[in-house]
Design a protein around this motif. Structure first.
Motif, PDB file in Angstrom:
ATOM      1  N   ALA A  49      78.478  11.780  57.135  1.00 11.85           N
ATOM      2  CA  ALA A  49      78.134  13.424  57.174  1.00 11.85           C
ATOM      3  C   ALA A  49      77.970  13.824  58.667  1.00 11.85           C
ATOM      4  CB  ALA A  49      76.935  13.485  56.448  1.00 11.85           C
ATOM      5  N   ALA A  50      77.255  13.124  59.310  1.00  3.78           N
ATOM      6  CA  ALA A  50      77.210  13.423  60.962  1.00  3.78           C
ATOM      7  C   ALA A  50      78.587  13.615  61.680  1.00  3.78           C
ATOM      8  CB  ALA A  50      76.141  12.504  61.553  1.00  3.78           C
ATOM      9  N   TYR A  51      79.391  12.739  61.751  1.00  5.19           N
ATOM     10  CA  TYR A  51      80.616  12.706  62.501  1.00  5.19           C
ATOM     11  C   TYR A  51      81.434  14.016  61.805  1.00  5.19           C
ATOM     12  CZ  TYR A  51      78.849   9.188  65.407  1.00  5.19           C
ATOM     13  OH  TYR A  51      78.214   8.354  66.155  1.00  5.19           O
ATOM     14  N   ALA A  52      81.501  14.070  60.315  1.00  8.39           N
ATOM     15  CA  ALA A  52      82.127  15.031  59.591  1.00  8.39           C
ATOM     16  C   ALA A  52      81.661  16.321  60.088  1.00  8.39           C
ATOM     17  CB  ALA A  52      82.157  14.820  58.218  1.00  8.39           C
ATOM     18  N   ALA A  53      80.401  16.655  60.175  1.00  7.74           N
ATOM     19  CA  ALA A  53      79.827  17.800  60.631  1.00  7.74           C
ATOM     20  C   ALA A  53      80.127  18.282  62.093  1.00  7.74           C
ATOM     21  CB  ALA A  53      78.221  17.948  60.615  1.00  7.74           C
ATOM     22  N   ARG A  54      80.199  17.297  62.937  1.00  5.30           N
ATOM     23  CA  ARG A  54      80.624  17.625  64.283  1.00  5.30           C
ATOM     24  C   ARG A  54      82.184  17.883  64.473  1.00  5.30           C
ATOM     25  NH1 ARG A  54      78.463  17.575  69.183  1.00  5.30           N
ATOM     26  NH2 ARG A  54      79.052  16.589  70.934  1.00  5.30           N
ATOM     27  N   ALA A  55      82.918  17.329  63.458  1.00  5.06           N
ATOM     28  CA  ALA A  55      84.512  17.521  63.540  1.00  5.06           C
ATOM     29  C   ALA A  55      84.784  18.879  62.882  1.00  5.06           C
ATOM     30  CB  ALA A  55      85.067  16.320  63.017  1.00  5.06           C
ATOM     31  N   GLY A  56      83.755  19.257  62.053  1.00  4.67           N
ATOM     32  CA  GLY A  56      84.180  20.514  61.162  1.00  4.67           C
ATOM     33  C   GLY A  56      84.947  20.092  59.808  1.00  4.67           C
TER      34      GLY A  56
ATOM     35  N   GLU B  27      92.850  12.282  73.279  1.00  8.37           N
ATOM     36  CA  GLU B  27      91.289  12.394  73.480  1.00  8.37           C
ATOM     37  C   GLU B  27      90.575  13.472  73.022  1.00  8.37           C
ATOM     38  OE1 GLU B  27      88.919  11.190  77.764  1.00  8.37           O
ATOM     39  OE2 GLU B  27      90.905  10.275  76.859  1.00  8.37           O
ATOM     40  N   SER B  28      91.107  14.648  72.719  1.00  4.71           N
ATOM     41  CA  SER B  28      90.411  15.651  72.269  1.00  4.71           C
ATOM     42  C   SER B  28      89.810  15.536  70.952  1.00  4.71           C
ATOM     43  CB  SER B  28      91.340  17.170  72.504  1.00  4.71           C
ATOM     44  OG  SER B  28      92.543  16.967  71.545  1.00  4.71           O
ATOM     45  N   LYS B  29      90.360  14.530  70.166  1.00  2.00           N
ATOM     46  CA  LYS B  29      90.087  14.222  68.666  1.00  2.00           C
ATOM     47  C   LYS B  29      88.893  13.312  68.600  1.00  2.00           C
ATOM     48  CE  LYS B  29      93.197  17.270  67.065  1.00  2.00           C
ATOM     49  NZ  LYS B  29      92.636  18.425  66.464  1.00  2.00           N
ATOM     50  N   VAL B  30      88.525  12.795  69.871  1.00  2.00           N
ATOM     51  CA  VAL B  30      87.246  11.919  69.819  1.00  2.00           C
ATOM     52  C   VAL B  30      86.197  12.642  69.341  1.00  2.00           C
ATOM     53  CG1 VAL B  30      85.903  10.176  70.903  1.00  2.00           C
ATOM     54  CG2 VAL B  30      88.126  10.244  71.393  1.00  2.00           C
ATOM     55  N   VAL B  31      85.286  12.054  68.286  1.00  2.00           N
ATOM     56  CA  VAL B  31      84.318  12.681  67.624  1.00  2.00           C
ATOM     57  C   VAL B  31      83.147  11.671  68.268  1.00  2.00           C
ATOM     58  CG1 VAL B  31      82.996  13.719  65.732  1.00  2.00           C
ATOM     59  CG2 VAL B  31      85.392  13.816  65.852  1.00  2.00           C
ATOM     60  N   SER B  32      82.301  12.172  68.920  1.00  2.00           N
ATOM     61  CA  SER B  32      81.138  11.247  69.531  1.00  2.00           C
ATOM     62  C   SER B  32      79.880  11.952  69.302  1.00  2.00           C
ATOM     63  CB  SER B  32      81.702  10.630  70.868  1.00  2.00           C
ATOM     64  OG  SER B  32      80.740   9.869  71.254  1.00  2.00           O
ATOM     65  N   LEU B  33      78.878  11.166  69.332  1.00  2.00           N
ATOM     66  CA  LEU B  33      77.421  11.452  69.354  1.00  2.00           C
ATOM     67  C   LEU B  33      76.946  10.583  70.177  1.00  2.00           C
ATOM     68  CD1 LEU B  33      76.588  12.189  65.402  1.00  2.00           C
ATOM     69  CD2 LEU B  33      76.802  13.851  67.252  1.00  2.00           C
ATOM     70  N   GLY B  34      77.532   9.763  71.114  1.00  2.00           N
ATOM     71  CA  GLY B  34      76.965   8.811  72.011  1.00  2.00           C
ATOM     72  C   GLY B  34      76.740   7.205  71.558  1.00  2.00           C
ATOM     73  N   GLU B  35      77.621   7.199  70.522  1.00  2.00           N
ATOM     74  CA  GLU B  35      77.392   5.751  69.778  1.00  2.00           C
ATOM     75  C   GLU B  35      77.970   4.594  70.606  1.00  2.00           C
ATOM     76  OE1 GLU B  35      80.733   7.627  69.217  1.00  2.00           O
ATOM     77  OE2 GLU B  35      78.935   8.358  68.464  1.00  2.00           O
ATOM     78  N   GLY B  36      77.157   3.529  70.251  1.00  2.00           N
ATOM     79  CA  GLY B  36      77.474   2.178  71.070  1.00  2.00           C
ATOM     80  C   GLY B  36      76.646   1.890  72.263  1.00  2.00           C
TER      81      GLY B  36
ATOM     82  N   ALA C 155      86.531   6.238  62.329  1.00  2.00           N
ATOM     83  CA  ALA C 155      87.148   6.643  61.018  1.00  2.00           C
ATOM     84  C   ALA C 155      87.257   8.174  61.073  1.00  2.00           C
ATOM     85  CB  ALA C 155      86.412   6.094  59.978  1.00  2.00           C
ATOM     86  N   ILE C 156      86.292   8.898  61.317  1.00  2.00           N
ATOM     87  CA  ILE C 156      86.605  10.326  61.309  1.00  2.00           C
ATOM     88  C   ILE C 156      87.106  11.086  62.351  1.00  2.00           C
ATOM     89  CG2 ILE C 156      85.201  12.327  61.258  1.00  2.00           C
ATOM     90  CD1 ILE C 156      84.601  11.013  58.833  1.00  2.00           C
ATOM     91  N   SER C 157      87.367  10.560  63.476  1.00  2.00           N
ATOM     92  CA  SER C 157      88.076  10.872  64.698  1.00  2.00           C
ATOM     93  C   SER C 157      89.610  10.698  64.200  1.00  2.00           C
ATOM     94  CB  SER C 157      87.685   9.996  65.874  1.00  2.00           C
ATOM     95  OG  SER C 157      86.560  10.204  66.601  1.00  2.00           O
ATOM     96  N   ARG C 158      89.870   9.411  64.000  1.00  2.00           N
ATOM     97  CA  ARG C 158      91.119   9.206  63.490  1.00  2.00           C
ATOM     98  C   ARG C 158      91.869  10.038  62.395  1.00  2.00           C
ATOM     99  NH1 ARG C 158      95.979   8.294  65.690  1.00  2.00           N
ATOM    100  NH2 ARG C 158      97.430   6.501  64.815  1.00  2.00           N
ATOM    101  N   ALA C 159      90.942  10.130  61.477  1.00  2.00           N
ATOM    102  CA  ALA C 159      91.287  10.990  60.101  1.00  2.00           C
ATOM    103  C   ALA C 159      91.496  12.428  60.576  1.00  2.00           C
ATOM    104  CB  ALA C 159      90.176  11.046  59.127  1.00  2.00           C
ATOM    105  N   TRP C 160      90.593  12.830  61.374  1.00  2.00           N
ATOM    106  CA  TRP C 160      90.743  14.436  61.973  1.00  2.00           C
ATOM    107  C   TRP C 160      92.210  14.097  62.793  1.00  2.00           C
ATOM    108  CZ3 TRP C 160      88.006  16.610  66.794  1.00  2.00           C
ATOM    109  CH2 TRP C 160      88.101  18.226  66.605  1.00  2.00           C
TER     110      TRP C 160
END
Length: 390
Positions: free
Chosen positions: A144-151, A68-77, A117-122
């Motif tokens: 770009a947005a989710y990659a930025a949020r994940a670093g 759960e700590s790897k979930v990258v979210s901006l409030g989607e869905g 995709a970014i969450s799971r890749a991270w």
């Protein structure tokens, strides 16, 4: 509660482990699908598996991210399902709805797929070299947005004629941008070459398993928003087709989970493409399993300018299994429909969203849909990113 079990090739059925970075099936170069232990999950029931979180992550038990700590979210869905009463009245339809994906972060449905995709890749270690995507616009901004949020370092390849708002969005979100003379398929080749050279993880449409899982949440949401019923018809604009394929997967999962009553029929799925780039309608009419690449692709709807899709057979399979169809509409018709959605329903739809209304009018004229049916149009993004269309 996590029920991920394995990955399965969508064509040959070969199984692969899910706990390391995977792309496509090595044997047949076709997409891998995520599989879950639905029997165990179904025994718990909907109430135990769906959280109260007002995002797509309310279905996290049936999504692939394990930590759960790897979930990258901006409030989607969990976007609105709007009863389009004025537009429906004009068309003689009592049960016309618009699922408005423009309210997602980054302004399109692409946020769903790229969040997963970014969450799971991270989670699986892609942070070492970064991620790459070819895109006509919306997917690049979302990645770009989710990659930025994940670093994670983000690399995007876009056609050189991409609308300026997409370019500015990627710049603002810190992505490294490469413009390519050509179409999304040309961008894909360059992205793939660079990924191999630099060790970037490629999150192209259906060339990794997890974007599809984010898109499938649209199907879960529709069922929940309709009180665990399903509409009769879903009209969806398709380029790479991940959303259509994902929803069809979701309906199958929900049936297996026992979340739908036995008498609930799955919707007839409708693919909409632009007349200037319509490989799926052409293949559907010809009864083909795979779609021949479209020559000279041209349309103002950037997301529909996809001359060849790796998931073509999955789109065609969903259309036929659902007793659906495929429609091509002109640019003039989709832009006019885009304006009518705005005038009558207050939604500034993207051109791809306008295409769904144009297709509905074609289907009404053919008698393929009935006035009493429940019909959902998908507006996949905001019209604000397409100033050149007007």
């Amino acid at each position: 509660m996590r029920y991920l079990t394995h990955l399965e090739c969508s064509l040959c059925g070969k199984e692969y482990e899910a706990d390391k970075l995977q792309r496509m099936c090595p044997d047949c170069a076709r997409p891998l699908l995520v599989r879950y232990d639905l029997e165990t999950a179904g025994a718990l029931g909907r109430d135990a598996l769906i959280t109260r979180e007002p995002t797509m992550w309310r279905y996290r038990a049936l999504l692939p991210v394990q930590d759960e700590s790897k979930v990258v979210s901006l409030g989607e869905g969990f976007t609105p399902l709007l009863h389009a009463t004025r537009l429906g009245r004009e068309l003689g339809l009592s049960h016309l709805y618009i699922k408005d994906e423009s309210l997602n972060p980054t302004g399109s449905f692409k946020a769903r797929g790229l969040a997963v995709a970014i969450s799971r890749a991270w989670e699986l270690g892609a942070q070492e070299n970064g991620v790459v995507i070819p895109s006509a616009g919306n997917a690049a901004g979302a990645m770009a947005a989710y990659a930025a949020r994940a670093g994670l370092r983000a690399h995007v390849f876009m056609p050189s004629d991409v609308p300026v708002p997409f370019l500015l969005e990627c710049q603002a979100l810190g992505a490294e941008i490469t413009l390519v003379d050509g179409l999304i398929t040309d961008c894909g080749r360059e992205a793939r070459r660079s990924a191999e050279e630099h060790g970037w993880f490629d999150v192209s449409t259906l060339k990794e398993p997890y974007r599809l899982e984010g898109k499938k949440t649209m199907g879960y949401e529709l069922a929940e928003q309709f009180g665990w019923q399903l509409p009769d018809v879903i009209i969806y604009p398709t380029g790479g087709g991940t959303g259509l394929i994902g929803m069809w997967k979701a309906f199958g999962e929900m049936a297996e989970l026992g979340w739908l009553d036995e008498n609930v029929r799955r919707p007839r799925m409708v693919t909409v493409q632009a007349a200037g780039c319509a490989p799926i309608p052409r293949a559907f009419r010809a009864g083909e399993e795979f779609a021949t690449p479209w020559e000279g692709a041209q349309t103002v709807a950037a997301g529909l300018r996809v001359p060849a899709a790796v998931g073509d057979f999955l789109m065609l399979r969903a259309l036929r299994e659902s007793n659906g169809t495929a429609v091509a509409v002109s640019d003039d018709a989709l832009v006019e429909a885009q304006m009518r959605i705005g005038h009558l329903e207050g939604i500034f739809a993207c051109p791809e969203g306008g295409a769904t209304l144009a297709a509905l009018e074609t289907l009404l004229a053919q008698g393929w849909v009935s006035p009493d049916e429940h019909i959902v149009l998908f507006n996949t993004g905001t019209g604000l990113k397409y100033p050149g269309v007007f």
